[in-house]
Design a protein around this motif. Sequence first.
Motif, PDB file in Angstrom:
ATOM      1  N   CYS A  25      17.541 -37.723  45.622  1.00 17.50           N
ATOM      2  CA  CYS A  25      17.886 -37.037  46.865  1.00 17.50           C
ATOM      3  C   CYS A  25      18.184 -38.027  47.934  1.00 17.50           C
ATOM      4  O   CYS A  25      17.528 -38.815  48.420  1.00 17.50           O
ATOM      5  CB  CYS A  25      16.595 -36.129  47.318  1.00 17.50           C
ATOM      6  SG  CYS A  25      16.655 -35.453  48.843  1.00 17.50           S
TER       7      CYS A  25
ATOM      8  N   CYS B 163      11.159 -36.379  50.653  1.00 17.92           N
ATOM      9  CA  CYS B 163      10.968 -36.957  49.089  1.00 17.92           C
ATOM     10  C   CYS B 163      10.980 -38.612  48.964  1.00 17.92           C
ATOM     11  O   CYS B 163      10.555 -39.127  48.013  1.00 17.92           O
ATOM     12  CB  CYS B 163      11.764 -36.383  48.091  1.00 17.92           C
ATOM     13  SG  CYS B 163      13.523 -36.891  48.165  1.00 17.92           S
TER      14      CYS B 163
ATOM     15  N   GLY C  49      15.750 -33.069  53.019  1.00 17.45           N
ATOM     16  CA  GLY C  49      16.951 -33.026  51.836  1.00 17.45           C
ATOM     17  C   GLY C  49      17.626 -31.828  52.113  1.00 17.45           C
ATOM     18  O   GLY C  49      18.929 -31.526  52.283  1.00 17.45           O
TER      19      GLY C  49
ATOM     20  N   CYS D  44      17.681 -36.535  52.493  1.00 20.87           N
ATOM     21  CA  CYS D  44      16.941 -37.061  53.491  1.00 20.87           C
ATOM     22  C   CYS D  44      16.950 -38.294  54.000  1.00 20.87           C
ATOM     23  O   CYS D  44      16.033 -38.688  54.789  1.00 20.87           O
ATOM     24  CB  CYS D  44      15.476 -36.689  52.820  1.00 20.87           C
ATOM     25  SG  CYS D  44      14.977 -37.522  51.454  1.00 20.87           S
TER      26      CYS D  44
ATOM     27  N   TYR E 211      17.089 -28.316  44.117  1.00 18.05           N
ATOM     28  CA  TYR E 211      15.598 -28.818  44.170  1.00 18.05           C
ATOM     29  C   TYR E 211      14.808 -28.071  43.033  1.00 18.05           C
ATOM     30  O   TYR E 211      13.745 -28.647  42.714  1.00 18.05           O
ATOM     31  CB  TYR E 211      15.157 -28.746  45.308  1.00 18.05           C
ATOM     32  CG  TYR E 211      15.673 -29.753  46.235  1.00 18.05           C
ATOM     33  CD1 TYR E 211      15.365 -30.926  46.450  1.00 18.05           C
ATOM     34  CD2 TYR E 211      16.346 -29.315  47.415  1.00 18.05           C
ATOM     35  CE1 TYR E 211      15.914 -31.915  47.021  1.00 18.05           C
ATOM     36  CE2 TYR E 211      17.003 -29.978  48.316  1.00 18.05           C
ATOM     37  CZ  TYR E 211      16.571 -31.573  48.040  1.00 18.05           C
ATOM     38  OH  TYR E 211      17.422 -32.231  48.957  1.00 18.05           O
TER      39      TYR E 211
ATOM     40  N   CYS F 106      12.820 -30.609  48.852  1.00 14.02           N
ATOM     41  CA  CYS F 106      12.679 -31.555  50.065  1.00 14.02           C
ATOM     42  C   CYS F 106      13.145 -30.832  51.315  1.00 14.02           C
ATOM     43  O   CYS F 106      14.423 -30.783  51.423  1.00 14.02           O
ATOM     44  CB  CYS F 106      13.238 -32.691  49.531  1.00 14.02           C
ATOM     45  SG  CYS F 106      13.550 -34.276  50.907  1.00 14.02           S
TER      46      CYS F 106
HETATM   47 ZN   LIG Z   1      14.706 -35.727  49.881  1.00 18.86          ZN
END
Ligand SMILES: [Zn+2]
Length: 338
Positions: free
Chosen positions: A204, A181, A308, A207, A326, A305
């Motif tokens: 997020c 993301c 993530g 990630c 999410y 994600c």
């Molecule tokens: Zn992410």
Amino acid sequence: MKRLLALFFLLLLFLVIGLPSLLARGCRPGKESAALTPPALDLAPIASPVGEVMITVYLPTEERVMTLGLEEYLVGVVCAEMPAAFAPEALKAQAVSARTYTVNQLRAFGGSGCDRHPAADVCTESTHCQAWLGAEEVLAAWPAGEAAGNWQKVRDAVAATAGEVITYRGELIDAVFHSHCGGHTENSEDAWSTVVPYLRGVPCNFCRGTRWSETVHEFTGDQFARAMAEYVAAVPVSAAGRPLLGGTERTPTGRLKSVTIAGETVTGRDLRAALNLPSTNVTWEVADDKVVFTVKGHGHGVGLCQYGADGMARQGKTYREILEYYYTGIEVSLLPST
Ligand SMILES: [Zn+2]
Ligand SMILES: [Zn+2]
């Protein structure tokens, strides 16, 4: 006597030359096939608490429809959609997400099937229904030493969540996902057009610092002009004198909605497609005869994600916690028993 001697010599010749060569010939294919024997993949049916659900899948490369169990089909989907190196809880989250998407299409559950291949519930075209890898493709794609272990890891993730789907107020959700993301997921209406209550953007950090966090893509003025030719009539090959890219409109998370290029408005999605950029979360610099794009993330940014999910899993979060993070306000439920 002479005839007997001749026969004896012939027999001797056969024993000395003919037999060993025959034996060698006989052995060779055996040896070769032994060397090429692929690692055994576990293809046994996967037990589900809701009973066996069957699915029809169209294989475009073989131009045929195959029927198999939903859970066995999902192993091939997760193999195709998420790196098997990801953490087990991330693979489970992907399995539940893929199961939800698939059941939405199953005719047995009121879905409409694959509209491109009406004989099947889904096809394996990643641009139409859902990507899928069969056992043979997995063996070809993965190093021989890793294939069986990866396959088992994915199978375990599917088996551990068998029959589980994501619902919002009792209805199956549209379980969209993307690779990375870039730091914040996107509201559905900012990426597409409709407001979906469970597809809300969330911050997020999970990630961060991975493969697609930030990538740089450089184009010469000429390359840029050629790539944009479909959208902009006359892109100046040099930016000298006036801004080549200007007048931007962005979503609240910073993704590009539209940009003016040489006086014409181009959507962020078209720019991404024309230049084959990983996402619409782009900034750029125009210098000399170059346009340099810096891109955050990979994919549309809506829903789960994947990188993530892997980050959350590595921090000890469960697949349910990942899905609840999410997809806003959802529940993980069992399919109705068959
Ligand atoms: Zn992410
Ligand atoms: Zn399809």
